[in-house]
Design a protein around this motif. Structure first.
Motif, mmCIF file in Angstrom:
data_model
loop_
_atom_site.group_PDB
_atom_site.id
_atom_site.type_symbol
_atom_site.label_atom_id
_atom_site.label_comp_id
_atom_site.label_asym_id
_atom_site.label_seq_id
_atom_site.Cartn_x
_atom_site.Cartn_y
_atom_site.Cartn_z
ATOM 1 N N SER A 120 0.829 -1.207 0.000
ATOM 2 C CA SER A 120 0.000 0.000 0.000
ATOM 3 C C SER A 120 0.860 1.252 0.000
ATOM 4 C CB SER A 120 -0.956 -0.003 1.191
ATOM 5 O OG SER A 120 -0.252 0.133 2.395
ATOM 6 N N GLU A 121 2.103 1.146 0.497
ATOM 7 C CA GLU A 121 3.025 2.288 0.469
ATOM 8 C C GLU A 121 3.274 2.724 -0.973
ATOM 9 O OE1 GLU A 121 7.770 2.977 0.920
ATOM 10 O OE2 GLU A 121 6.832 1.632 2.370
ATOM 11 N N ILE A 122 3.418 1.781 -1.876
ATOM 12 C CA ILE A 122 3.644 2.107 -3.285
ATOM 13 C C ILE A 122 2.422 2.816 -3.862
ATOM 14 C CG2 ILE A 122 3.976 1.133 -5.598
ATOM 15 C CD1 ILE A 122 5.773 -0.952 -4.304
ATOM 16 N N LEU A 156 11.383 2.417 -6.211
ATOM 17 C CA LEU A 156 10.932 2.349 -7.596
ATOM 18 C C LEU A 156 11.921 2.937 -8.596
ATOM 19 C CD1 LEU A 156 7.193 3.253 -7.027
ATOM 20 C CD2 LEU A 156 8.171 0.994 -7.416
ATOM 21 N N LEU A 157 12.799 3.793 -8.132
ATOM 22 C CA LEU A 157 13.833 4.319 -9.016
ATOM 23 C C LEU A 157 15.115 4.540 -8.236
ATOM 24 C CD1 LEU A 157 14.439 7.628 -8.689
ATOM 25 C CD2 LEU A 157 12.280 7.787 -9.848
ATOM 26 N N LYS A 158 16.196 4.672 -8.991
ATOM 27 C CA LYS A 158 17.506 4.957 -8.401
ATOM 28 C C LYS A 158 18.056 6.204 -9.061
ATOM 29 C CE LYS A 158 18.936 0.472 -6.866
ATOM 30 N NZ LYS A 158 20.096 -0.341 -6.577
ATOM 31 N N GLU A 159 18.993 6.812 -8.365
ATOM 32 C CA GLU A 159 19.656 7.988 -8.909
ATOM 33 C C GLU A 159 21.125 7.961 -8.533
ATOM 34 O OE1 GLU A 159 18.612 11.807 -7.195
ATOM 35 O OE2 GLU A 159 17.867 10.810 -5.418
ATOM 36 N N LYS A 160 21.935 8.574 -9.389
ATOM 37 C CA LYS A 160 23.363 8.645 -9.127
ATOM 38 C C LYS A 160 23.894 9.914 -9.762
ATOM 39 C CE LYS A 160 27.732 6.323 -9.758
ATOM 40 N NZ LYS A 160 28.470 5.265 -10.418
ATOM 41 N N ARG A 201 24.977 16.928 -12.059
ATOM 42 C CA ARG A 201 23.967 16.250 -12.881
ATOM 43 C C ARG A 201 23.674 14.883 -12.296
ATOM 44 N NH1 ARG A 201 24.763 17.563 -19.103
ATOM 45 N NH2 ARG A 201 24.373 15.350 -19.194
ATOM 46 N N ARG A 202 22.390 14.520 -12.288
ATOM 47 C CA ARG A 202 21.975 13.230 -11.722
ATOM 48 C C ARG A 202 21.337 12.354 -12.793
ATOM 49 N NH1 ARG A 202 17.963 14.292 -7.024
ATOM 50 N NH2 ARG A 202 17.105 15.661 -8.589
ATOM 51 N N TYR A 203 21.761 11.105 -12.811
ATOM 52 C CA TYR A 203 21.116 10.097 -13.638
ATOM 53 C C TYR A 203 19.959 9.498 -12.853
ATOM 54 C CZ TYR A 203 24.839 9.612 -17.146
ATOM 55 O OH TYR A 203 25.725 9.821 -18.160
ATOM 56 N N LEU A 204 18.874 9.174 -13.537
ATOM 57 C CA LEU A 204 17.719 8.516 -12.921
ATOM 58 C C LEU A 204 17.355 7.303 -13.773
ATOM 59 C CD1 LEU A 204 15.630 11.763 -12.529
ATOM 60 C CD2 LEU A 204 16.820 10.583 -10.694
ATOM 61 N N TRP A 205 16.969 6.208 -13.124
ATOM 62 C CA TRP A 205 16.507 5.023 -13.831
ATOM 63 C C TRP A 205 15.605 4.215 -12.927
ATOM 64 C CZ3 TRP A 205 21.373 5.584 -11.846
ATOM 65 C CH2 TRP A 205 21.831 4.616 -10.967
ATOM 66 N N LEU A 206 14.788 3.360 -13.546
ATOM 67 C CA LEU A 206 13.846 2.522 -12.809
ATOM 68 C C LEU A 206 14.554 1.323 -12.207
ATOM 69 C CD1 LEU A 206 10.747 2.360 -15.179
ATOM 70 C CD2 LEU A 206 11.069 3.803 -13.170
ATOM 71 N N THR A 207 14.030 0.857 -11.092
ATOM 72 C CA THR A 207 14.493 -0.392 -10.520
ATOM 73 C C THR A 207 13.602 -1.518 -11.059
ATOM 74 O OG1 THR A 207 13.027 -0.278 -8.613
ATOM 75 C CG2 THR A 207 15.196 0.753 -8.382
ATOM 76 N N LYS A 208 13.953 -2.749 -10.782
ATOM 77 C CA LYS A 208 13.117 -3.863 -11.218
ATOM 78 C C LYS A 208 11.806 -3.907 -10.474
ATOM 79 C CE LYS A 208 16.855 -6.598 -12.864
ATOM 80 N NZ LYS A 208 17.292 -7.896 -13.262
ATOM 81 N N ARG A 209 11.775 -3.331 -9.289
ATOM 82 C CA ARG A 209 10.552 -3.329 -8.483
ATOM 83 C C ARG A 209 9.435 -2.650 -9.212
ATOM 84 N NH1 ARG A 209 9.658 -1.141 -2.353
ATOM 85 N NH2 ARG A 209 7.688 -2.144 -2.111
#
Length: 75
Positions: free
Chosen positions: A2-4, A55-59, A67-75
């Protein structure tokens, strides 16, 4: 689980996930352009909540630390 659902109810959350699902990874500036918004505050808040929900990661880019990269996780 439910958090998602709670996270997805926030404005821009679903739009962010949709845009990221269409790309391997994006810079924040590219994400803002694809969302067609200049509301960086809202997008940054959503990125934090999506990241915290797993749900996503950033680096940060090593060469240009601001500058930050963003991408989805497998979750």
């Amino acid at each position: 689980m439910s958090e998602i659902y709670d996270v997805l109810e926030n404005s821009k959350s679903i739009e962010i996930l949709i845009v990221l699902s269409q790309h391997e990874k994006l810079f924040l500036s590219e994400l803002l352009e694809k969302l067609q918004t200049k509301d960086t505050n809202t997008v940054n808040r959503r990125i934090i909540t999506l990241r915290d929900a797993g749900l996503l990661k950033e680096k940060g880019e090593e060469k240009f630390g601001g500058r930050r990269y963003l991408w989805l996780t497998k979750r």
